[in-house]
Design an enzyme around this catalytic site. Sequence first.
Site, PDB file in Angstrom:
ATOM      1  N   LYS A 295      20.626 -11.549 -49.603  1.00 36.76           N
ATOM      2  CA  LYS A 295      21.422 -10.724 -48.693  1.00 36.76           C
ATOM      3  C   LYS A 295      21.408 -11.410 -47.326  1.00 36.76           C
ATOM      4  O   LYS A 295      20.396 -11.974 -46.900  1.00 36.76           O
ATOM      5  CB  LYS A 295      20.856  -9.306 -48.594  1.00 36.76           C
TER       6      LYS A 295
ATOM      7  N   ASP B 258      21.611  -5.865 -24.303  1.00 37.83           N
ATOM      8  CA  ASP B 258      21.670  -5.966 -25.757  1.00 37.83           C
ATOM      9  C   ASP B 258      22.441  -4.754 -26.288  1.00 37.83           C
ATOM     10  O   ASP B 258      22.646  -3.768 -25.567  1.00 37.83           O
ATOM     11  CB  ASP B 258      20.240  -5.991 -26.305  1.00 37.83           C
TER      12      ASP B 258
END
Length: 1008
Positions: free
Chosen positions: A488, A328
């Site tokens: 958002k 990741d």
Amino acid sequence: TFLPLNLYEQFRRLANAYFLFLFFLQLIPQISSLPWFTTAVPLILVLAMTAVKDASDDIVSLDKVPTNDSRVYLMIISFILYADLLLLSSSEPLNLVYIETAELDGETNLKVKQALTVTGEMGDNIDVLATFKGEVRCEPPNNRLDKFKGVLTVNEQTYALDNDKVLLRGCTLRNTEWCFGLVVFGGPDTKLMQNSGKTTFKRTSIDHLMNVLVLCIFGFLASMCSVLAIGNAIWEVRVGSVFTAFLPREAGVDAALSSFLSFWSYIIVLNTVVPISLYVSVEIIRLGNSFYIDWDRKMYYPKSDTPAQARTTTLNEELGQIKYIFSDKTGTLTQNIMTFNKCSINGKGYGEQCKNEQMKRVNFSWNQLADPKFVFHDHSLMEMVREGNPEAQAFFRLLALCHTVMPEEKREGELFYQAQSPDEGALVTAARNFGFVFRSRTPETITVMEMGNQVTYELLAVLDFNNVRKRMSVIVRSPKGKLTLYCKGADTIIYEKLHPSCKKLMEEYAGDGLRTLVLAYKDLDEDYMDLWTQRHHEASTAIEEREEKLDELYEEIEKDLQLLGATAVEDKLQDGVPQTIEQLAKADIKIWVLTGDKQETAENIGYSCNMLREEMKEVFIVAASTTEGNNLEWELLRTACMCQTVICCRVTPLQKAQVVQLVKKYKKAVTLAIGDGANDVSMIKAAHIGVGISGQEGMQAVLSSDYSFAQFRYLQRLLLVHGRWSYLRMCKFLRYFFYKNFTFTFVHFWYAFYCGFSAQTVYDEWFITLYNLVYTALPVLGLSLFDQDVNDRWSFQYPQLYSPGQQNLYFNKKVFVRCMMHSCYSSLILFFIPWAAMCDTVRDDGKDVADHQSFALLVQSCLLIVVNVQLCLDTHYWTAVNQFFVWGSLAAYFAITFTMYSNGMFFIFTSSFPFIGTARNTLNQPNVWLTMFLTTLLCSLPVVAFRFILIQLWPTINDKVSDTTDRFESHHSLLCIPVVTSINNVIVISMIKCVAFGLLIYSVCWMW
């Protein structure tokens, strides 16, 4: 139930079941030439040691799991919950409850749950609670920790129940004096217990190989016994009939039956080719190597007081065979400590000046609630906000309203934000410093200090964020009655609504490696909102397809948004990431980065951490396509494997796991996945080895991992040092273990041709019992726990030493066959040299010594010395423990032998110790000791010569590095450091061979 279940699991291992079968065979007098204890004692010890280890693991695991108690609780005043509860009321204002869910998802930040107003009004009135009437309808028990669908019907009114109204088993109450709840699920129906299904055990490639080899050994054993049974039949027909005059056969026993019984007798005698103690020895070695990881101070992170932890003990050697690493980005390669770096408002960018280190930081002293740790350098943005620019103020107002952060104010003016993600915390903190301070929230309101004035907004709806929507929205009503939706989300979701100038800024921010979010808003009509609220209530109270109906409503209202701007949050690389990736690349380990970030951000991070370099001119992009085909996966993998670096961006957690499974399926390589968040769990579980980083996103990745630590840079030590050593030690153990067992057994095979195939054993019965348990157990464990070809410093300096493990060169089927051939040669020497030495030989006093007991003592003594010498040749790194184990085992053998062959043991246990006086009468003869010396030389010298030739003609990378370390140590060290054995020295080898050859000629002439 532990004992029967544990025994059942242990006897599922083929070797244990086989030895139980042998035990029953030994109870049959017609076929058993060995007493029952030769099998029973090792089997009981192996079962007992394994059971003790399993019991300790269960006890440790049990301590971490709440007690399975399905009793219904009404009032909860303790800290830990033991059932899934519908929250009715609490001691806190607005019926809030603060909980910690570390036992569920690993996240340590506080979360808020709130009871319905209709139930919260009951408070702590026991009488009212006892007479409360209502009906709860909900989904059946399931393992979804983040979802709950149900409705509560009270007085013909229906109220929606979701995850915010439920307290799950395993949660810990914080900052809450008391609360009341109704048990929805108890015992095994709770979501925690629904998630604790059967564990899927990961097995190493060596485990799979050992299972294949054990099956091959069974076939080989059956073949040997068949040969010896046929030999028995032939011997009985041709020779055995001569002995019937004084050794008559039992009634009904002919050559065919004798051969059949002989087959089973040799199954018992030759049972040591099947390694009963192999599995328990492997577990001990793995446990010891796991402790090395736990105790490694160089993998300890003092800032968070986090040591490295081996959460499993079964995969250590697999760490030395990794070919692909899937990592990741956020929180793994980066620190996941977010700072508000840049922003775009109304098409204009702010924050570029922060690159100038000499630039004076913005002074927020005018704001008494500002966070003193917040740093920003662009003064123009501060000036624009204080001047009352409507776009700038709307920008920060959105950041202060659209989030799930919980505030905590321990003292007046000292605000602490509990954020579920570092991104949210950074954005709310930015709004706080620029004058829009988020102060408090209730289920119906949000209170914000706007440029010193307290403003309370009515919270009408929260449109939650998830990995599919990739955005979050809130609908609020201002004190003036204005309805606004603030949103958002990811740029790809709201990208079509972006202003062209803002598009350019977004690309620049991503190119700088910044994480970007787009901010937008929408003014709502009162009539439309009333209708939408009604439909939202109907959808939220639906039991069936609730999520689909809500998503449809969310899509409808989140349209025609007006752009406010964009934010850019910086997430810096962790210390040592570029150097670690460079080292792992030198070890020929492929590193793939799997991230949900956009392409530009991922590409910039690739350059920052040395995965992408300027000389890589052919950087190309494979974009997703809707085209499907049978070979699409293979084409993707083939293209990716031809690249030096692979970065997969915009991937979901499920897609991360699919990429790992794709490589596992087609490449047949050992994979490792490393991550720090809940979105990495599927990837961590899919890989052969999962590594969790205890960072800012909770502990869920750690709880699902096999190994954990605090920083990505520790990965190189885990693999290049601990992994390589574990693989090297395990392979040495297996080679030596099979060698000593096959050598032991082949001597029986050769002896069969001299005892009429009667299944007579060549060794003493007690030697057979103690050979694996006492005489050879500790030396090989010392080798397997302490040996190292080079130290950790040289392992880092020469990462190429890791490559043999990737190619599985140290133990495979070819190496196993070579071990068998080596054992066959050693057994020939061990049988025929003592046989020739004892045949027609007399003692110094003229008495005959060619009896079975003396021959058995000589052969078993030679065997034990030879296998210990072989172990010494295999040992590269000598410690005091190794020395003690080797010499102590030999001393223990002679001490036990003299004790068992003594007069006292014979008089006390006459039938069990028949070798009275054999030790003192045999070992006082010089020719016996000379025979031992000659046998040891003939078994060891070919091994030394063969290894010497290999090193000189076909040196491996290990040989070259070992020679380098030898020379370095000899020139730069004043201390005598035990490193590599001196077989690499040509002069020493030549001297050994000359001396040995002279001794061999002398010994043969003397014996002749």
